[in-house]
Design a protein around this motif. Structure first.
Motif, short mmCIF file in Angstrom:
data_model
loop_
_atom_site.label_atom_id
_atom_site.label_comp_id
_atom_site.label_asym_id
_atom_site.label_seq_id
_atom_site.Cartn_x
_atom_site.Cartn_y
_atom_site.Cartn_z
N GLY A 117 0.81 -1.21 0.00
CA GLY A 117 0.00 0.00 0.00
C GLY A 117 0.84 1.26 0.00
O GLY A 117 0.32 2.36 -0.22
N ALA A 118 2.15 1.14 0.24
CA ALA A 118 3.11 2.26 0.20
C ALA A 118 2.78 3.39 1.16
O ALA A 118 3.16 4.53 0.94
N LYS A 119 2.08 3.05 2.29
CA LYS A 119 1.81 4.07 3.30
C LYS A 119 2.88 4.10 4.38
O LYS A 119 3.01 5.10 5.10
N GLU A 120 3.64 3.02 4.50
CA GLU A 120 4.73 2.97 5.46
C GLU A 120 6.02 2.62 4.73
O GLU A 120 6.05 1.68 3.91
N TRP A 121 7.07 3.37 5.05
CA TRP A 121 8.37 3.15 4.43
C TRP A 121 9.43 2.99 5.51
O TRP A 121 9.54 3.82 6.41
N VAL A 122 10.19 1.91 5.42
CA VAL A 122 11.22 1.62 6.40
C VAL A 122 12.58 1.94 5.79
O VAL A 122 12.95 1.40 4.73
N MET A 123 13.32 2.82 6.46
CA MET A 123 14.64 3.22 6.00
C MET A 123 15.69 2.62 6.93
O MET A 123 15.72 2.92 8.14
N LYS A 124 16.52 1.76 6.39
CA LYS A 124 17.63 1.20 7.15
C LYS A 124 18.84 2.12 6.98
O LYS A 124 19.31 2.36 5.86
N LEU A 125 19.36 2.64 8.08
CA LEU A 125 20.45 3.60 8.02
C LEU A 125 21.81 2.91 7.99
O LEU A 125 21.99 1.84 8.56
N ARG A 126 22.75 3.56 7.32
CA ARG A 126 24.11 3.05 7.33
C ARG A 126 24.66 3.08 8.76
O ARG A 126 24.36 3.99 9.53
N LYS A 127 25.49 2.11 9.08
CA LYS A 127 26.05 2.03 10.44
C LYS A 127 27.43 2.65 10.54
O LYS A 127 27.97 2.78 11.65
N ASP A 128 28.01 3.04 9.38
CA ASP A 128 29.38 3.54 9.40
C ASP A 128 29.46 5.05 9.23
O ASP A 128 30.50 5.59 8.84
N VAL A 129 28.37 5.76 9.53
CA VAL A 129 28.34 7.20 9.30
C VAL A 129 28.58 7.97 10.59
O VAL A 129 27.88 7.77 11.60
N THR A 130 29.57 8.83 10.56
CA THR A 130 29.80 9.76 11.67
C THR A 130 29.81 11.18 11.12
O THR A 130 30.17 11.41 9.96
N PHE A 131 29.40 12.11 11.95
CA PHE A 131 29.46 13.52 11.57
C PHE A 131 30.90 14.00 11.64
O PHE A 131 31.78 13.32 12.17
N SER A 132 31.14 15.19 11.13
CA SER A 132 32.50 15.72 11.08
C SER A 132 33.09 15.95 12.46
O SER A 132 34.31 16.04 12.61
#
Length: 533
Positions: A117-132
């Protein structure tokens, strides 16, 4: 033999030209095939990315009111440079092949999945991301960043895309779930929009702490933006130069002069009149593609006389589109039909008849409107390259229909703050979008922040919402056809042409690939290129 090895070393170091290498190789008894194979290998090695150097950009669209905050981006300078500073969850990219259809690729999200139905979207985030600053990215950062555009008082160009979002929450350590009030198969493309960049929770959106390939070092709005490489950037295939500096050069001739003089490495929005001379310079290269970019003259439908449909139609019939393409674009583009959807889109309405230049019909509609006064067009070349020339051609073609078009030449500086969406009739430009829905949503729905024609039709809004949910391709095609027909027949958006996107650069610049979605390689060009000195 030793002479052959010395010869190869001289070629690799650049001390020997290709021509001399071939001649001297043959003199040593080396076959032409062997020498040619070595040359090809050296050329291929030379195209491998190199790190280092300071990249200089000359960009159109800078303003003294510019801000690093992605919610504020309205013109090309910050739209391009913001993509060097931040990362969204997803990207629309063509990869290394300009002929390829743009595709959705991972950025800060490693995967995305819509539920039935495309009403819910699951986003899996990268685990290797750090901010500056060394902080690890979390779902809370993503939620904070997207909600920045959803607030009641938000003026973000992405706000219209997010009106259907009812909830966004963390559903795991590295997972975010976005819930909509109705299904939308295009949500992943929305999350690739250049406004929807990710920052740490509570951040001021000033570019000092970011996941992107570059961090803000110095910023003078309307003058320059200096960036330095982010040592914590998670991608190894981006951010090759040590630093980059973007100069705000709004005048087209000044940008060309800066490139010719070597003051900058790359410029955007090349005037078609300069293409021939640039192509003759052996030190320069051109990057051109014709796709969804278009130049427009929006008429405010909430302001007289443009609140009269007959006035709008009169002006649409009074403009000589082919003359503009021939004399302003010099063939670097094609005529438009007051439809923002280009022919390469999946749901392009191909059977809508092209509106001709018809002075008699324009005169008929103007007479029927009851309006007989002048039409004032506020314009500057800040609106788009060749805007003043276009206005003058328009003025001449309208005169043949008995329409007095007065040209109000306004200052380039502050154009996007003081003229666009302020004056009743002005010039504007749009880059392409990845889908039909994204283009129609950002500028044509009643509540869109960038609805520059101030056109409001509840039946249009309702049908567009229904098209997002419809999974049957045939039915969806019919819906998008009807939506485009509404825009062509009724909206205050006059679209005379689709323009080629033309960027140019020094041949020192390697790795630049034009994109059909947006200028400067989809906005990603600067972070992908390297300097071969």
């Amino acid at each position: 033999m030793r002479e052959w090895e010395d010869l190869k070393a001289m070629l690799a170091s650049g001390k020997l030209s290709r021509r001399d290498f071939i001649k001297r190789s043959l003199a040593l008894g080396v076959s032409a095939a062997t020498a040619g194979t070595l040359l090809a290998g050296v050329a291929q090695a030379a195209e491998q990315p190199k790190r280092g150097g300071h990249l200089l950009l000359g960009l159109h669209g800078g303003s003294s009111s510019d801000s690093i905050d992605p919610a504020t981006y309205t013109s090309s300078f910050m739209q391009v440079m913001g993509q060097q500073i931040f990362n969204p969850l997803l990207e629309v990219d063509v990869g290394a092949d300009v002929r390829a259809r743009p595709k959705l690729t991972a950025a800060l999200a490693e995967s995305w999945q819509g539920k039935p139905g495309a009403k819910e979207w699951v986003m899996k985030l990268r685990k290797d991301v750090t901010f500056s600053n060394g902080k690890t990215m979390t779902p809370e950062d993503v939620i904070y960043s997207i909600n920045h555009h959803r607030g009641k008082d938000s003026k973000s160009g992405a706000k219209a895309y997010l009106t259907s979002v009812t909830d966004i929450k963390a559903t795991g350590k590295d997972e975010v779930t976005i819930t909509l009030d109705a299904g939308n198969a295009d949500l992943p493309f929305i999350l690739a929009d250049f406004h929807l960049q990710i920052v740490p929770e509570g951040d001021k959106f000033d570019g000092k702490v970011t996941t992107g390939p570059y961090v803000v070092e110095d910023f003078e709005p309307g003058v320059r933006l200096i960036l330095k490489r982010n040592p914590n950037h998670f991608r190894k295939d981006r951010g090759f130069v040590d630093s980059m500096e973007a100069l705000a050069i709004n005048d087209a001739t000044a940008r060309i002069n800066a490139l010719n003089s070597g003051s900058v490495h790359i410029i955007n929005r090349v005037d078609p009149k300069s293409v021939l001379s640039l192509s003759r310079n052996p030190k320069l290269q051109l990057f051109e593609i014709t796709a969804g970019a278009h130049y427009t003259f929006p008429m405010r439908c909430d302001t007289a006389p443009f609140n009269n449909i007959d006035v709008r139609l009169a002006l649409k019939y009074a403009i000589d589109r082919q003359a503009i393409v021939d004399r302003v674009l010099l063939g670097h583009g094609k005529i438009g039909n007051d439809n923002p959807i280009a022919s390469h889109y999946l749901y392009y309405a191909s059977n809508i008849q092209q509106r001709p230049y018809d002075p008699d019909r324009a005169k008929h509609h103007m007479k029927r409107s009851g309006y007989s006064g002048p039409i004032v067009l506020s314009i500057s070349d800040a609106a788009f390259t060749g805007a003043i020339d276009t206005a003058q051609i328009f003025q001449g073609s309208a005169a043949k229909a008995g329409i007095k078009l007065e040209i109000d030449r306004v200052p380039a500086d502050g154009y996007w703050d003081n003229v666009w969406m302020k004056k009743p009739f002005c010039g504007s430009y749009w880059e392409g979008r990845a889908t039909v829905d994204l283009m129609l949503s950002v500028a044509y729905t009643s509540d869109a922040a960038w609805n520059e024609a101030f056109w409001k039709r509840p039946d249009f809004d309702k049908l567009l919402a229904a098209a997002r949910v419809e999974l049957n391709s045939g039915k969806r095609m019919k819906m998008y056809h009807d939506l485009q027909a509404m825009v062509v027949d009724d909206c205050g958006e006059l679209i005379p042409m689709f323009n080629s996107t033309i960027d140019a650069g020094s041949k020192q610049v390697k790795g630049f690939v034009p994109s059909p979605v947006y200028q400067m390689g989809g906005g990603l060009g600067p972070q992908k290129v390297w300097l071969d000195t």
